[in-house]
Design an enzyme around this catalytic site. Structure first.
Site, PDB file in Angstrom:
ATOM      1  N   HIS A  21      93.452  17.993 -24.798  1.00 34.58           N
ATOM      2  CA  HIS A  21      94.823  17.832 -24.291  1.00 34.58           C
ATOM      3  C   HIS A  21      94.834  17.155 -22.921  1.00 34.58           C
ATOM      4  O   HIS A  21      95.546  16.168 -22.701  1.00 34.58           O
ATOM      5  CB  HIS A  21      95.487  19.207 -24.205  1.00 34.58           C
ATOM      6  N   GLU A  22      94.018  17.696 -22.019  1.00 33.43           N
ATOM      7  CA  GLU A  22      94.006  17.146 -20.658  1.00 33.43           C
ATOM      8  C   GLU A  22      93.381  15.750 -20.623  1.00 33.43           C
ATOM      9  O   GLU A  22      93.765  14.915 -19.802  1.00 33.43           O
ATOM     10  CB  GLU A  22      93.254  18.093 -19.710  1.00 33.43           C
ATOM     11  N   HIS A  25      96.119  13.213 -21.091  1.00 29.73           N
ATOM     12  CA  HIS A  25      96.823  12.898 -19.836  1.00 29.73           C
ATOM     13  C   HIS A  25      95.952  12.003 -18.954  1.00 29.73           C
ATOM     14  O   HIS A  25      96.428  11.012 -18.388  1.00 29.73           O
ATOM     15  CB  HIS A  25      97.143  14.188 -19.070  1.00 29.73           C
TER      16      HIS A  25
END
Length: 453
Positions: A21-22, A25
């Site tokens: 997920h990170e 980003h």
């Protein structure tokens, strides 16, 4: 040992999915020219820190492995030198900020596609959806289901395994009061049956779908041949041996293991006269049935296991295995289908059509992590894919503090032509914290209810 495996599997799962997920980003921010100061897996005190030469980003593994974050250069979080301001997140065009925030959930969904792609190439073992006993007076009985019907499709979607059939039935329960189900009868014919649903919420209680419909999974008759004999059971003392075939019990002919178990459970404390077959000869034995106390009362117990035939369940086995191109297409379809199901179920929870008891917290997730890890690579990958989809979809909900909340602010900024005020964001954060805490408390309550029920 199971507890330790569950905890370790849970930490690995959260670590992998948070990193994915990170990383979404991070990589999109970097590609758009935004300065990333830190990429941390975990919260709290850094245990390991690394920085590459000529790279402004600090890479960290922190002490608490239950999350992570990407820290970008931002004037709202501290003073930024004039020369660095073009690289600050808050100075970026709206479409760039939108892309960076959206990337986290999207990468979770892409991870699920990748996991399912591998799974479908390796092969997914499953069980054909063949119906067992149909409860009299039930929804399924009213629709015309019969024992050994095989469910071919639900709402027009093919159902090669029980897992998929259950998902499609769950979807159908949420969508309306009539679910078309195509079945193949034992003689090879096909019929279209309609399940009429009156109370969707009751059927969506965890573990209640099949029972609520009046359906069960068919299990072929197992020969009544004894396997392992426990040293402390009454079977050993009565002279029974592994390999013995039970012919009759107190004058009742025994045709299957299931019939034998039913008879024994109903006979606590009784003595049964057995006729057995051993090495081609028939022998008579007297079997005292032991007593086992359960929360539902006393049941008979003799301390034996079953000897499963080598070809048991061949008719029921189903495996989904495809070449890389077809596997990828199925992976995309499965991810899209489960994503929509997650979103649909969340909406129906709010409307009251789906039970809130389906909401799971960290305890239940850790248990499933442990079960799947003990099952091998494919079950654990399936678990990771499902949780990754849940993280991706739930993070897109328009709740402040989640990615979806930030995306909502950006949509409002696009409409009104200026950013949402800091006061509005602060109020939104308080509302978001309250909602997330409420959801977490309810999820943990559900976990504890399942654990101690």
């Amino acid at each position: 040992m199971t507890f330790v495996i569950s905890i370790l599997a849970f930490i690995v799962a959260i670590g992998v999915l948070v990193t994915v997920h990170e990383f979404g980003h991070f990589i999109v921010a970097r590609s758009l020219g935004i300065r990333v100061l830190r990429f941390s897996v975990g919260f709290g005190k850094p245990l390991w820190t690394w920085r590459r030469r000529n790279d402004p980003t600090e890479y960290v593994i922190a002490a608490l492995p239950l999350g992570g974050y990407v820290k970008m250069l931002d004037e709202r979080e501290g003073e930024v030198a004039p020369a660095e301001r073009p690289f600050a997140f808050n100075r970026q065009a709206l479409h760039k900020r939108f892309a960076v925030v959206l990337a986290g959930p999207v990468f979770n969904l892409l991870f699920a596609v990748l996991a399912y792609w591998v799974i479908f190439m390796v092969g997914v073992p499953g069980i054909r959806p063949v119906v067992g006993e149909v409860r009299s007076g039930s929804i399924a009985a009213a629709a015309g289901f019969a024992s050994q019907d095989q469910i071919l499709s639900v709402n027009g979607d093919a159902t090669p395994t029980w897992e998929i059939a259950m998902l499609k039935l769950f979807e159908g329960v949420m969508r309306g009061d009539a679910i078309p189900v195509q079945v193949r009868t034992p003689n090879g014919g096909q019929r279209l049956l309609i399940l009429h649903i009156a109370d969707p919420a009751a059927l969506t209680e965890p573990g209640k779908l099949l029972d609520g419909l009046g359906l069960s999974q068919w299990v072929p008759d197992i020969p009544p041949v004894l396997g392992q004999i426990a040293d402390e059971g009454t079977a050993r003392r009565a002279g029974l041996e592994s390999g013995d075939r039970i012919v009759s019990a107190s004058g009742i002919a025994i045709g299957s293991w299931q019939q034998l178990v039913k008879l024994l459970r109903a006979s606590p404390g009784k003595t049964l006269s057995l006729v057995i077959e051993r090495d081609g000869e028939r022998l008579s034995l007297s079997l005292p049935v032991g007593i086992e106390r359960t929360p539902d009362g006393e049941i008979g117990h003799i301390g034996v296991g079953v000897r499963m035939p080598d070809d048991f369940g061949v008719r029921l086995r189903a495996e989904q295995r495809y070449n890389p191109a077809v596997a990828f297409w199925h992976a995309v379809k499965r991810t899209a289908g489960l994503s929509w199901l997650t979103l649909d179920a969340a909406g129906n929870m709010v409307l009251g059509n789906v039970s809130w008891h389906n909401l799971s917290g960290p305890i239940n997730i850790a248990q499933y992590a442990g079960y799947s890890a003990q099952g091998g690579l494919v079950p654990f990958l399936m678990f990771l894919a499902i949780v990754s989809i849940s993280l991706g979809v739930l993070n897109l909900l328009p709740i402040p503090l989640l990615d979806g909340g930030h995306l909502l602010y950006y949509v409002l900024e696009l409409v009104k032509g200026s950013p949402v005020s800091e006061h509005a964001e602060a109020v939104g954060q308080r509302v978001g914290i309250a909602l997330l805490l409420l959801l977490m408390v309810f999820a943990v309550y559900n976990d504890l209810s399942r654990l101690f029920s």
